[in-house]
Design an enzyme around this catalytic site. Sequence first.
Site, mmCIF file in Angstrom:
data_model
loop_
_atom_site.group_PDB
_atom_site.id
_atom_site.type_symbol
_atom_site.label_atom_id
_atom_site.label_comp_id
_atom_site.label_asym_id
_atom_site.label_seq_id
_atom_site.Cartn_x
_atom_site.Cartn_y
_atom_site.Cartn_z
ATOM 1 N N ILE A 128 37.369 28.702 42.684
ATOM 2 C CA ILE A 128 36.846 28.086 41.457
ATOM 3 C C ILE A 128 36.748 26.561 41.569
ATOM 4 O O ILE A 128 35.923 25.950 40.887
ATOM 5 C CB ILE A 128 37.712 28.504 40.240
ATOM 6 C CG1 ILE A 128 36.916 28.344 38.946
ATOM 7 C CG2 ILE A 128 39.021 27.759 40.185
ATOM 8 C CD1 ILE A 128 37.564 29.002 37.745
ATOM 9 N N ASP A 172 46.160 26.794 39.606
ATOM 10 C CA ASP A 172 46.614 25.510 39.050
ATOM 11 C C ASP A 172 46.815 24.485 40.179
ATOM 12 O O ASP A 172 46.285 23.356 40.129
ATOM 13 C CB ASP A 172 47.928 25.768 38.294
ATOM 14 C CG ASP A 172 48.365 24.618 37.409
ATOM 15 O OD1 ASP A 172 47.587 23.667 37.230
ATOM 16 O OD2 ASP A 172 49.498 24.687 36.882
ATOM 17 N N THR A 190 46.908 36.976 35.960
ATOM 18 C CA THR A 190 47.082 38.148 36.844
ATOM 19 C C THR A 190 47.708 37.816 38.196
ATOM 20 O O THR A 190 47.811 38.685 39.053
ATOM 21 C CB THR A 190 45.753 38.897 37.060
ATOM 22 O OG1 THR A 190 44.847 38.052 37.772
ATOM 23 C CG2 THR A 190 45.133 39.323 35.745
ATOM 24 N N GLY A 191 48.134 36.561 38.367
ATOM 25 C CA GLY A 191 48.830 36.181 39.596
ATOM 26 C C GLY A 191 50.323 36.078 39.312
ATOM 27 O O GLY A 191 50.989 37.079 39.058
HETATM 28 N N1 AR6 Z 1 39.985 30.105 42.677
HETATM 29 C C1 AR6 Z 1 39.922 31.240 41.935
HETATM 30 N N2 AR6 Z 1 40.995 32.040 41.695
HETATM 31 C C2 AR6 Z 1 42.179 31.685 42.264
HETATM 32 C C3 AR6 Z 1 42.329 30.522 43.045
HETATM 33 C C4 AR6 Z 1 41.181 29.707 43.245
HETATM 34 N N3 AR6 Z 1 41.216 28.596 43.990
HETATM 35 N N4 AR6 Z 1 43.620 30.453 43.458
HETATM 36 C C5 AR6 Z 1 44.253 31.537 42.963
HETATM 37 N N5 AR6 Z 1 43.378 32.288 42.238
HETATM 38 P P1 AR6 Z 1 47.690 32.369 39.200
HETATM 39 P P2 AR6 Z 1 48.669 32.968 36.469
HETATM 40 C C6 AR6 Z 1 43.600 33.547 41.521
HETATM 41 O O1 AR6 Z 1 49.015 32.723 39.760
HETATM 42 O O2 AR6 Z 1 48.954 34.390 36.830
HETATM 43 C C7 AR6 Z 1 50.841 28.686 38.457
HETATM 44 O O3 AR6 Z 1 51.917 28.310 39.221
HETATM 45 C C8 AR6 Z 1 44.804 34.393 41.866
HETATM 46 O O4 AR6 Z 1 44.551 35.136 43.065
HETATM 47 O O5 AR6 Z 1 47.017 31.145 39.685
HETATM 48 O O6 AR6 Z 1 47.988 32.670 35.170
HETATM 49 C C9 AR6 Z 1 50.783 27.980 37.107
HETATM 50 O O7 AR6 Z 1 51.322 26.671 37.185
HETATM 51 C C10 AR6 Z 1 44.880 35.295 40.634
HETATM 52 O O8 AR6 Z 1 43.905 36.337 40.739
HETATM 53 O O9 AR6 Z 1 47.766 32.188 37.566
HETATM 54 C C11 AR6 Z 1 51.602 28.866 36.226
HETATM 55 O O10 AR6 Z 1 52.979 28.588 36.337
HETATM 56 C C12 AR6 Z 1 44.448 34.361 39.506
HETATM 57 O O11 AR6 Z 1 43.811 33.237 40.146
HETATM 58 C C13 AR6 Z 1 51.329 30.241 36.764
HETATM 59 O O12 AR6 Z 1 50.966 30.071 38.127
HETATM 60 C C14 AR6 Z 1 45.565 33.846 38.622
HETATM 61 O O13 AR6 Z 1 46.719 33.630 39.409
HETATM 62 C C15 AR6 Z 1 50.161 30.897 36.066
HETATM 63 O O14 AR6 Z 1 50.046 32.221 36.525
#
Ligand code: AR6
Length: 196
Positions: free
Chosen positions: A27, A50, A138-139
Amino acid sequence: MPQPDNSHRREFVLGNGSKLLLLIGDITRESCDAIVNAANSSLMGGGGVDGAIHDAGGPAILDECKAIVHRIGPLPAGQVVVTAAGEMLSKRVIHTVGPVWYGGDREEAATLANCYRNALRLADSEELRSIAFPSISTGAFRYPVDQAAAIAVRAVSEEVPKLSNLKEVRFVLFDVRTHKHYVNAAHNVCTKADQT
Ligand code: AR6
């Protein structure tokens, strides 16, 4: 890190004719008006998307986040704030905080829908035309992706037709499994573009 992958590009039409795109990619490389960050309440950065957004955008984003937290305190789950996008191609980053999954009886679904609805409304109020979302929660926050995809796509399909400026919504997903769940969800609530 996935490379731009057009073989997974899926296009749907929302109720008012706006476009819904489902992609696999990073993204931080999107060139639309706003990208959405799945942050945490501290807005001080983290891992996952993030961390990638703060790395790609540079320190200006964190400086703005610090000023926001100084003004309003920690950002509650479901709420949104906007900053500039630093060195990335998009104009703005809309930061939201998804719910942590605790099994589904702590209003996780309503909170997750609020993330999408509030981000869309804020983008529209800033007169932005395009926005890209990751799969919020979902991460690290462990929301089951099938349920999260259904909530995300439904919130977008209900909210966008009420707005004036937003013409394109993208989900930029990081892996094939997540993309598949979002495509299934879109088939349930939207029209596929080549069928119109
Ligand atoms: N582009 C698109 N999607 C991504 C990218 C990217 N560059 N990197 C990861 N994803 P998460 P959450 C996907 O963990 O569950 C952080 O530490 C990833 O594979 O990023 O909302 C924050 O500071 C997954 O499918 O977000 C919070 O503490 C999705 O993005 C916490 O994680 C969301 O995964 C938020 O957790």
